[in-house]
Scaffold this motif. Sequence first.
Motif, PDB file in Angstrom:
ATOM      1  N   PRO A  57       0.805  -1.226   0.000  1.00 24.89           N
ATOM      2  CA  PRO A  57       0.000   0.000   0.000  1.00 24.89           C
ATOM      3  C   PRO A  57       0.838   1.275   0.000  1.00 24.89           C
ATOM      4  CG  PRO A  57      -0.955  -1.595   1.503  1.00 24.89           C
ATOM      5  CD  PRO A  57       0.363  -2.168   1.052  1.00 24.89           C
ATOM      6  N   LEU A  58       1.964   1.278   0.721  1.00 19.91           N
ATOM      7  CA  LEU A  58       2.825   2.469   0.731  1.00 19.91           C
ATOM      8  C   LEU A  58       3.467   2.652  -0.643  1.00 19.91           C
ATOM      9  CD1 LEU A  58       4.095   4.821   2.255  1.00 19.91           C
ATOM     10  CD2 LEU A  58       5.915   3.259   2.993  1.00 19.91           C
ATOM     11  N   GLN A  59       3.935   1.568  -1.235  1.00 13.66           N
ATOM     12  CA  GLN A  59       4.511   1.641  -2.583  1.00 13.66           C
ATOM     13  C   GLN A  59       3.482   2.191  -3.569  1.00 13.66           C
ATOM     14  OE1 GLN A  59       4.909  -1.993  -4.776  1.00 13.66           O
ATOM     15  NE2 GLN A  59       6.822  -1.366  -5.740  1.00 13.66           N
ATOM     16  N   HIS A  60       2.263   1.705  -3.480  1.00 14.77           N
ATOM     17  CA  HIS A  60       1.203   2.147  -4.388  1.00 14.77           C
ATOM     18  C   HIS A  60       0.918   3.640  -4.187  1.00 14.77           C
ATOM     19  CE1 HIS A  60      -2.444   1.828  -6.840  1.00 14.77           C
ATOM     20  NE2 HIS A  60      -3.045   2.540  -5.904  1.00 14.77           N
ATOM     21  N   HIS A  61       0.855   4.074  -2.934  1.00 17.91           N
ATOM     22  CA  HIS A  61       0.555   5.487  -2.651  1.00 17.91           C
ATOM     23  C   HIS A  61       1.630   6.410  -3.228  1.00 17.91           C
ATOM     24  CE1 HIS A  61      -0.592   9.145  -0.568  1.00 17.91           C
ATOM     25  NE2 HIS A  61       0.652   9.243  -0.139  1.00 17.91           N
ATOM     26  N   LEU A 183       1.656   4.433   6.962  1.00 15.18           N
ATOM     27  CA  LEU A 183       0.757   4.271   5.833  1.00 15.18           C
ATOM     28  C   LEU A 183      -0.147   5.480   5.708  1.00 15.18           C
ATOM     29  CD1 LEU A 183      -0.268   0.539   6.253  1.00 15.18           C
ATOM     30  CD2 LEU A 183       1.193   1.509   4.498  1.00 15.18           C
ATOM     31  N   PRO A 184      -0.460   5.894   4.483  1.00 18.54           N
ATOM     32  CA  PRO A 184      -1.402   7.013   4.318  1.00 18.54           C
ATOM     33  C   PRO A 184      -2.777   6.628   4.838  1.00 18.54           C
ATOM     34  CG  PRO A 184      -0.970   5.931   2.220  1.00 18.54           C
ATOM     35  CD  PRO A 184      -0.016   5.336   3.208  1.00 18.54           C
ATOM     36  N   ALA A 185      -3.469   7.628   5.372  1.00 22.95           N
ATOM     37  CA  ALA A 185      -4.817   7.366   5.877  1.00 22.95           C
ATOM     38  C   ALA A 185      -5.725   6.948   4.728  1.00 22.95           C
ATOM     39  CB  ALA A 185      -5.364   8.620   6.560  1.00 22.95           C
TER      40      ALA A 185
END
Length: 199
Positions: A57-61, A183-185
């Motif tokens: 998820p962090l990579q995607h963001h 992680l982004p909210a």
Amino acid sequence: MPRLILLNKPYDVLSQFTDRAEGRATLASLVPIPGVYVCGRLDRDSEGLLLLTDNGPLQHHISHPRSKVPKTYRAQVEGVADKAALDRLRQGVTLRDGPARAVTVEAIDEPAGLWPRDPPIRWRANIPTSWIELTIDEGRNRMVRRMTAAVGLPTLRLIRWSIGDWTLENLPPGSWREETASLPARRRPAAKPPRPPRR
């Protein structure tokens, strides 16, 4: 907690851990950490900040265009970066894959403490060079190089200085450090308007 690696990628290194063509330098020689993946790419002939993480998820963001994560570059260009050229970059230029514009751009002095590039840039005694700092919030292929070329300032050397709040500060070429990341909210989906009552 996600792992986040900040790497100062040298010139002529691929932004990946393997090379199908073989013989070219990759991240495998620089980051001996299993299970981390690149957040976006940096061209082989560009230098500077590359982020790696073990968290999907962090990579995607960080990588996804919808996130609009700002990326700041310092570019040595051929010619004089005058007001007219900088204004065109701010207002936007048309590339073959659509319009593109700088979020911010300014002429700067050569960055202090800049490491030499190996090999050095091509040098022509009768053509001056200058430096600009430019921020974009997209990540299209070779976008900064194509933008500067569109205003008559071909890029000779390109260094990505920052991605979001992460920078190259105190990070020599070829070296890396680990930082904490969260992680982004998650965005909540917009509430659907109530259905009108049936009559």
